[in-house]
Each structure stands twice: as structure tokens, then as C-alpha cells.
Design a protein around this motif. Structure first.
Motif, PDB file in Angstrom:
ATOM      1  N   SER A  48      48.120  53.524  43.544  1.00 24.16           N
ATOM      2  CA  SER A  48      48.168  54.221  42.255  1.00 24.16           C
ATOM      3  C   SER A  48      49.611  54.439  41.816  1.00 24.16           C
ATOM      4  CB  SER A  48      47.431  55.562  42.350  1.00 24.16           C
ATOM      5  OG  SER A  48      48.042  56.425  43.291  1.00 24.16           O
ATOM      6  N   VAL A  51      51.125  51.306  40.080  1.00 27.39           N
ATOM      7  CA  VAL A  51      50.735  51.188  38.668  1.00 27.39           C
ATOM      8  C   VAL A  51      51.525  52.175  37.819  1.00 27.39           C
ATOM      9  CG1 VAL A  51      48.834  51.473  37.035  1.00 27.39           C
ATOM     10  CG2 VAL A  51      48.444  50.338  39.218  1.00 27.39           C
ATOM     11  N   SER A 112      34.036  50.264  49.431  1.00 25.87           N
ATOM     12  CA  SER A 112      34.436  49.053  48.733  1.00 25.87           C
ATOM     13  C   SER A 112      35.123  48.091  49.692  1.00 25.87           C
ATOM     14  CB  SER A 112      35.386  49.404  47.586  1.00 25.87           C
ATOM     15  OG  SER A 112      35.980  48.253  47.056  1.00 25.87           O
ATOM     16  N   LEU A 114      37.510  46.313  48.879  1.00 24.92           N
ATOM     17  CA  LEU A 114      38.927  46.302  48.543  1.00 24.92           C
ATOM     18  C   LEU A 114      39.719  47.135  49.548  1.00 24.92           C
ATOM     19  CD1 LEU A 114      38.990  46.804  44.655  1.00 24.92           C
ATOM     20  CD2 LEU A 114      39.589  44.734  45.910  1.00 24.92           C
ATOM     21  N   PHE A 118      44.612  48.343  46.994  1.00 24.59           N
ATOM     22  CA  PHE A 118      44.126  47.690  45.786  1.00 24.59           C
ATOM     23  C   PHE A 118      43.096  48.555  45.054  1.00 24.59           C
ATOM     24  CE2 PHE A 118      45.546  44.096  48.448  1.00 24.59           C
ATOM     25  CZ  PHE A 118      46.496  43.580  47.581  1.00 24.59           C
ATOM     26  N   LEU A 119      42.335  49.347  45.809  1.00 28.42           N
ATOM     27  CA  LEU A 119      41.402  50.266  45.168  1.00 28.42           C
ATOM     28  C   LEU A 119      42.168  51.299  44.350  1.00 28.42           C
ATOM     29  CD1 LEU A 119      38.484  51.177  44.772  1.00 28.42           C
ATOM     30  CD2 LEU A 119      38.699  52.561  46.857  1.00 28.42           C
ATOM     31  N   PHE A 121      45.167  50.879  43.176  1.00 30.89           N
ATOM     32  CA  PHE A 121      45.814  50.132  42.092  1.00 30.89           C
ATOM     33  C   PHE A 121      44.857  49.964  40.912  1.00 30.89           C
ATOM     34  CE2 PHE A 121      47.457  46.557  39.773  1.00 30.89           C
ATOM     35  CZ  PHE A 121      48.834  46.601  39.940  1.00 30.89           C
ATOM     36  N   VAL A 122      43.617  49.538  41.226  1.00 28.15           N
ATOM     37  CA  VAL A 122      42.638  49.280  40.170  1.00 28.15           C
ATOM     38  C   VAL A 122      42.242  50.578  39.468  1.00 28.15           C
ATOM     39  CG1 VAL A 122      40.280  48.509  39.707  1.00 28.15           C
ATOM     40  CG2 VAL A 122      41.748  47.177  41.230  1.00 28.15           C
ATOM     41  N   MET A 123      41.957  51.619  40.244  1.00 23.35           N
ATOM     42  CA  MET A 123      41.544  52.891  39.643  1.00 23.35           C
ATOM     43  C   MET A 123      42.641  53.477  38.771  1.00 23.35           C
ATOM     44  SD  MET A 123      39.322  54.721  42.681  1.00 23.35           S
ATOM     45  CE  MET A 123      39.107  56.207  41.697  1.00 23.35           C
ATOM     46  N   SER A 124      43.892  53.307  39.192  1.00 20.38           N
ATOM     47  CA  SER A 124      45.006  53.824  38.411  1.00 20.38           C
ATOM     48  C   SER A 124      45.240  52.984  37.159  1.00 20.38           C
ATOM     49  CB  SER A 124      46.276  53.846  39.264  1.00 20.38           C
ATOM     50  OG  SER A 124      47.369  54.357  38.549  1.00 20.38           O
ATOM     51  N   ALA A 125      45.012  51.678  37.273  1.00 25.55           N
ATOM     52  CA  ALA A 125      45.290  50.776  36.153  1.00 25.55           C
ATOM     53  C   ALA A 125      44.413  51.067  34.946  1.00 25.55           C
ATOM     54  CB  ALA A 125      45.112  49.325  36.587  1.00 25.55           C
ATOM     55  N   VAL A 126      43.185  51.523  35.183  1.00 26.29           N
ATOM     56  CA  VAL A 126      42.265  51.774  34.067  1.00 26.29           C
ATOM     57  C   VAL A 126      42.285  53.235  33.625  1.00 26.29           C
ATOM     58  CG1 VAL A 126      40.735  49.888  34.740  1.00 26.29           C
ATOM     59  CG2 VAL A 126      40.298  52.188  35.615  1.00 26.29           C
TER      60      VAL A 126
END
Length: 239
Positions: A48, A51, A112, A114, A118-119, A121-126
Motif C-alpha cells: 500500500s 502505491v 487470496s 496474491l 500485491f494484495l 498494492f491492489v487494495m491501495s491502488a483502487v
């Protein structure tokens, strides 16, 4: 105090305080630490944080572009709301099944495939909240001439932000570890509590969206969200 040190301290101060209120990412980091250990919680936080650094850099060098993305942030707000609701449901599901079987059940999203990095990263990106947050603060710091459009200022500022966010996440990661050592056999209670936190977060998100106080509003009126802390920033800069 040297100029770059002031910039570093300012970024760290803002980031640390901004990381402390309960939110989707820090509560998820705490929950991950409880079920998977400190390393997983730190990896999630690092994802997170990566990102966040990208978004801060974007807010510094592409302010005009960021300001025009109102529609994008409105869409991301709905995506974030859906994620929060799913996290709440996942936590309540885990709490219910742990109660019934007396065997701790991890929330679904923690299973997950992931890697935690990366989990995170993805949660923070959105999550659009941090973009207008840093857009607002960067605007204020440029206005006060704390920041200048120079790479050394940008890099120092982002370095301070990274350390501040990391310290803020430590509160939840190591707090989660301390909780894990005390709740043996009572994980279902924690999941009920965390599910409740996510539910309250979702309600607040809906309220902000309905009242037009979400990410898009922060972009249009950054001064309304930074003003309470500006005096503290002035004190740091003037030392």
C-alpha cells in the motif's frame, strides 16, 4: 533546521497523522497480522505504501491532470465502497463460522493467492482517498513555498511520507500482533469487531458520496480538509 530536513519532517508528520484514523487499509493490515503474522502485515503495508508514493509523485508533477479526473474518482469511490462492503461481509462470515465450529476461520480475502505485498498494492491502488488527500497537501505546501518544483524536494518529501506511513502502519501491525497473542480461541470476537468497523466505514463512505464530500470534493476544495493542521505545519517549517 535545514530546508530538506524541514520538508522531510513535514511529509512524515502529515503522513503519520493521516495513517492513524481507522480505515480500510490499516485495519486490513492489522487483521492480516493477526492471522498470518508480522511479516505478512508488513508486506501488505509495503504494498500500500508503494502505491501511495506513486500517487504522491503524480500529485506533484501532474496537478492539472489530477484536478480534471473528477469522474474517475467518483467511479473509484464506488469501487472502494464495494470492497469495504465485501470486507465487512467476509469478516462477519468468518466470525459466524468460527462461533459455530469453534475453529478460527480467516476472512476470505486473507486467503487470496496474491502475495500480501500485491494484495496491499491492489487494495491501495483502487482507494481514491489518498489521491485528493495528497493533492490537497501538496497544493498547500507549494502555496506556502515549503515545497519547490525540484526533484530533491520531491524525493525528500516522498521519503518523509514513506517513513510516516510506515510508522503509522507499525501501530496497526504490531498492535495486531499484540492482540493476536491475547485472543487465543476468541478470534470470532475480533472478526465481529472488525466487521463492524468496516460497516461503519462503508456508512461513512456512503454519507460522503451522498453529501458530495468525497474524493471529488477534496480535489475541488483542498483547503477545507488541510486547514486544521496548517498551523502545525507552519510551526515545523519555522523551527
Amino acid at each position: 533546521m535545514p530546508k530538506l530536513l524541514r520538508i522531510f519532517t513535514t511529509g512524515m508528520f502529515i503522513s503519520f497523522l493521516g495513517s492513524l484514523p481507522l480505515g480500510t487499509l490499516n485495519v486490513a493490515a492489522m487483521q492480516m497480522t493477526i492471522y498470518q503474522g508480522i511479516a505478512a502485515g508488513l508486506w501488505f503495508s509495503a504494498g500500500s505504501l508503494s502505491v501511495e508514493a506513486i500517487y504522491v509523485r503524480l500529485s506533484l508533477v501532474a496537478m492539472d491532470w489530477v484536478r480534471k479526473q473528477k469522474r474517475l474518482f467518483q467511479i473509484l469511490e464506488f469501487v472502494t465502497l464495494a470492497i469495504i462492503v465485501l470486507l465487512a461481509i467476509s469478516s462477519f462470515y468468518a466470525a459466524w463460522h468460527s462461533t459455530r465450529s469453534d475453529v478460527p476461520v480467516e476472512p476470505g480475502y486473507l486467503k487470496s493467492s496474491l502475495h500480501p505485498y500485491f494484495l496491499g498494492f491492489v487494495m491501495s491502488a483502487v482507494n481514491p482517498v489518498q489521491i485528493p488527500f495528497w493533492f490537497g497537501w501538496s497544493t498547500v505546501l507549494f502555496t506556502k513555498k515549503v515545497l519547490l518544483p525540484r526533484n530533491d524536494h520531491y524525493n525528500t518529501y516522498i521519503g518523509g511520507i514513506a517513513l510516516g506511513t510506515l510508522l503509522g502502519n507499525f501501530v496497526f501491525v504490531f498492535g495486531g500482533h499484540a492482540i493476536a497473542s491475547r485472543i487465543s480461541g476468541n478470534q470470532h470476537l475480533l472478526n465481529w469487531i472488525i466487521g463492524g468497523i468496516f460497516t461503519i466505514t462503508a456508512i461513512i463512505q456512503v454519507y460522503k458520496m451522498v453529501r458530495n464530500k468525497g474524493a471529488a470534493h477534496r480535489l475541488e476544495h483542498p483547503e477545507q480538509h488541510t486547514q486544521p493542521f496548517e498551523e502545525n505545519i507552519d510551526e515545523i517549517h519555522n523551527q
